[in-house]
Each structure stands twice: as C-alpha cells, then as structure tokens.
Design a protein around this motif. Structure first.
Motif, PDB file in Angstrom:
ATOM      1  N   THR A  14       0.748  -1.277   0.077  1.00  0.00           N
ATOM      2  CA  THR A  14      -0.011   0.038   0.155  1.00  0.00           C
ATOM      3  C   THR A  14       0.936   1.123  -0.024  1.00  0.00           C
ATOM      4  O   THR A  14       0.408   2.405  -0.325  1.00  0.00           O
ATOM      5  CB  THR A  14      -1.160   0.186   1.327  1.00  0.00           C
ATOM      6  OG1 THR A  14      -0.141   0.174   2.671  1.00  0.00           O
ATOM      7  CG2 THR A  14      -1.826  -1.209   1.310  1.00  0.00           C
ATOM      8  N   GLN A  15       2.019   1.282   0.206  1.00  0.00           N
ATOM      9  CA  GLN A  15       3.091   2.182   0.449  1.00  0.00           C
ATOM     10  C   GLN A  15       3.305   2.708  -1.067  1.00  0.00           C
ATOM     11  O   GLN A  15       3.930   3.957  -1.207  1.00  0.00           O
ATOM     12  CB  GLN A  15       4.305   1.938   1.199  1.00  0.00           C
ATOM     13  CG  GLN A  15       3.960   1.410   2.613  1.00  0.00           C
ATOM     14  CD  GLN A  15       3.347   2.435   3.555  1.00  0.00           C
ATOM     15  OE1 GLN A  15       3.753   3.565   3.397  1.00  0.00           O
ATOM     16  NE2 GLN A  15       2.468   2.300   4.205  1.00  0.00           N
ATOM     17  N   LEU A  16       2.949   1.699  -2.091  1.00  0.00           N
ATOM     18  CA  LEU A  16       3.548   2.152  -3.308  1.00  0.00           C
ATOM     19  C   LEU A  16       2.653   3.134  -4.078  1.00  0.00           C
ATOM     20  O   LEU A  16       2.896   3.505  -5.349  1.00  0.00           O
ATOM     21  CB  LEU A  16       3.835   0.691  -4.104  1.00  0.00           C
ATOM     22  CG  LEU A  16       4.525  -0.206  -3.616  1.00  0.00           C
ATOM     23  CD1 LEU A  16       4.674  -1.557  -4.464  1.00  0.00           C
ATOM     24  CD2 LEU A  16       6.163   0.384  -3.729  1.00  0.00           C
ATOM     25  N   ILE A  17       1.357   3.300  -3.525  1.00  0.00           N
ATOM     26  CA  ILE A  17       0.386   4.068  -4.309  1.00  0.00           C
ATOM     27  C   ILE A  17       0.328   5.229  -3.459  1.00  0.00           C
ATOM     28  O   ILE A  17      -0.270   5.338  -2.376  1.00  0.00           O
ATOM     29  CB  ILE A  17      -1.122   3.428  -4.086  1.00  0.00           C
ATOM     30  CG1 ILE A  17      -0.928   2.114  -4.874  1.00  0.00           C
ATOM     31  CG2 ILE A  17      -2.125   4.207  -5.062  1.00  0.00           C
ATOM     32  CD1 ILE A  17      -2.286   1.272  -4.464  1.00  0.00           C
ATOM     33  N   PRO A  18       0.581   6.720  -4.249  1.00  0.00           N
ATOM     34  CA  PRO A  18       0.990   7.776  -3.359  1.00  0.00           C
ATOM     35  C   PRO A  18      -0.156   8.295  -2.653  1.00  0.00           C
ATOM     36  O   PRO A  18      -0.018   8.500  -1.506  1.00  0.00           O
ATOM     37  CB  PRO A  18       1.259   8.633  -4.758  1.00  0.00           C
ATOM     38  CG  PRO A  18       1.700   7.994  -5.613  1.00  0.00           C
ATOM     39  CD  PRO A  18       1.281   6.418  -5.588  1.00  0.00           C
ATOM     40  N   TRP A  19      -1.470   8.382  -3.188  1.00  0.00           N
ATOM     41  CA  TRP A  19      -2.471   8.922  -2.337  1.00  0.00           C
ATOM     42  C   TRP A  19      -2.910   8.034  -1.284  1.00  0.00           C
ATOM     43  O   TRP A  19      -3.315   8.426  -0.345  1.00  0.00           O
ATOM     44  CB  TRP A  19      -3.662   9.385  -3.337  1.00  0.00           C
ATOM     45  CG  TRP A  19      -4.412   8.200  -4.123  1.00  0.00           C
ATOM     46  CD1 TRP A  19      -4.059   7.915  -5.283  1.00  0.00           C
ATOM     47  CD2 TRP A  19      -5.515   7.357  -3.350  1.00  0.00           C
ATOM     48  NE1 TRP A  19      -4.813   6.778  -5.473  1.00  0.00           N
ATOM     49  CE2 TRP A  19      -5.773   6.493  -4.512  1.00  0.00           C
ATOM     50  CE3 TRP A  19      -6.091   7.530  -2.308  1.00  0.00           C
ATOM     51  CZ2 TRP A  19      -6.862   5.675  -4.498  1.00  0.00           C
ATOM     52  CZ3 TRP A  19      -7.354   6.686  -2.167  1.00  0.00           C
ATOM     53  CH2 TRP A  19      -7.476   5.671  -3.270  1.00  0.00           C
ATOM     54  N   VAL A  20      -2.889   6.854  -1.450  1.00  0.00           N
ATOM     55  CA  VAL A  20      -3.300   5.774  -0.573  1.00  0.00           C
ATOM     56  C   VAL A  20      -2.191   5.952   0.579  1.00  0.00           C
ATOM     57  O   VAL A  20      -2.708   5.995   1.858  1.00  0.00           O
ATOM     58  CB  VAL A  20      -3.359   4.255  -0.955  1.00  0.00           C
ATOM     59  CG1 VAL A  20      -3.231   3.344   0.166  1.00  0.00           C
ATOM     60  CG2 VAL A  20      -4.454   4.163  -2.085  1.00  0.00           C
ATOM     61  N   ARG A  21      -0.919   5.878   0.297  1.00  0.00           N
ATOM     62  CA  ARG A  21       0.148   6.055   1.211  1.00  0.00           C
ATOM     63  C   ARG A  21       0.025   7.331   2.166  1.00  0.00           C
ATOM     64  O   ARG A  21       0.130   7.497   3.381  1.00  0.00           O
ATOM     65  CB  ARG A  21       1.695   6.255   0.646  1.00  0.00           C
ATOM     66  CG  ARG A  21       2.754   6.454   1.448  1.00  0.00           C
ATOM     67  CD  ARG A  21       3.890   6.667   0.906  1.00  0.00           C
ATOM     68  NE  ARG A  21       3.912   7.689  -0.232  1.00  0.00           N
ATOM     69  CZ  ARG A  21       4.206   7.493  -1.446  1.00  0.00           C
ATOM     70  NH1 ARG A  21       4.688   6.325  -1.877  1.00  0.00           N
ATOM     71  NH2 ARG A  21       4.251   8.682  -2.335  1.00  0.00           N
ATOM     72  N   ILE A 115       1.376  -8.403  -3.092  1.00  0.00           N
ATOM     73  CA  ILE A 115       0.009  -7.484  -3.464  1.00  0.00           C
ATOM     74  C   ILE A 115      -1.239  -8.417  -4.016  1.00  0.00           C
ATOM     75  O   ILE A 115      -0.632  -9.507  -4.272  1.00  0.00           O
ATOM     76  CB  ILE A 115       0.524  -6.568  -4.680  1.00  0.00           C
ATOM     77  CG1 ILE A 115       0.848  -7.072  -5.734  1.00  0.00           C
ATOM     78  CG2 ILE A 115       1.426  -5.431  -4.012  1.00  0.00           C
ATOM     79  CD1 ILE A 115       0.988  -6.125  -7.054  1.00  0.00           C
TER      80      ILE A 115
END
Length: 122
Positions: A14-21, A115
């Motif tokens: 989940t750290q790979l997706i900017p807005w989710v992070r 993932i």
C-alpha cells in the motif's frame, strides 16, 4: 475501555500508491513488516491486524469450510511486548463478494510481489 483506539496494520504494497500512502500516514497506519509492528508495540501502540492477507484472499471460499491463516510471529511479538491478543471472527465476510478466477500465473505473481491482484464483483 477494552478496545479503545488502535493503529491498523496494512500491507507493505500500500506504500507504493501515492494517495493511499498519504491517507495511511494520516491515520497512523503501521506497515505489516515485522520491524514496523515491533516498533509500534515498543511505543505502546495498540494495533489491529487481519491475518491471512493475500494467501487468504486467493482461496476459493466454500460455505462448509473455515479458513484461518495465522502465523506464529504475531504471537511471539505479543509475548515479547506483554500485550494481550484479542481474537475476533467475522462470520460470512468471504461471501460478501465473488472473486473472478484469474490465471494461476497472475496469482503466483501477486504472491511474489506481496500484493493482491484480485478482481472482485457482486
């Protein structure tokens, strides 16, 4: 105040997706790595963890079977930090949605990348 507030443990991917992070940082989520969970417990944080993860998502749900994939690591950390483990079971959560069966190579790739490459519907 039995449960109180807690910090959710989330998959490293989940750290790979900017807005989710950004949202996860805002709500003070904890990465699912052993070192991050260990650090959170050292800081006296309460954590919420749903074991099983990707391996459990990829199992085909059958109404006549129960699934529980729990590693020993979280129990070792609980003993190390002397925190209680409160088990919670959600009935029927695997029946909320159906999963589109993807080719085996896609599922293996998801496990390797850690993932969830899953298409839900319903």
């Amino acid at each position: 105040k039995v449960f109180g507030s807690f910090r959710a443990v989330v998959a490293t991917a989940t750290q790979l997706i900017p807005w989710v992070r950004d949202v996860l940082i805002w709500v003070r989520a904890v990465d699912a790595s052993r070192s991050s969970v260990d650090r959170a417990l050292s800081n006296k944080s309460r954590i919420g963890l749903a074991p099983g993860g990707i391996a459990e998502i990829l199992q085909t749900p059958r109404p006549d079977r129960e699934y529980a994939i729990v590693g020993k690591g979280i129990f070792r950390l609980a003993v190390k930090h002397q925190v209680p483990v409160v088990p919670i079971y959600c009935f029927g959560s695997s029946m909320l949605m159906k999963r589109l069966k993807l080719p085996a190579i896609v599922e293996k790739m998801g496990l390797m990348l850690r993932i969830s490459l899953v298409v839900f519907f319903g």
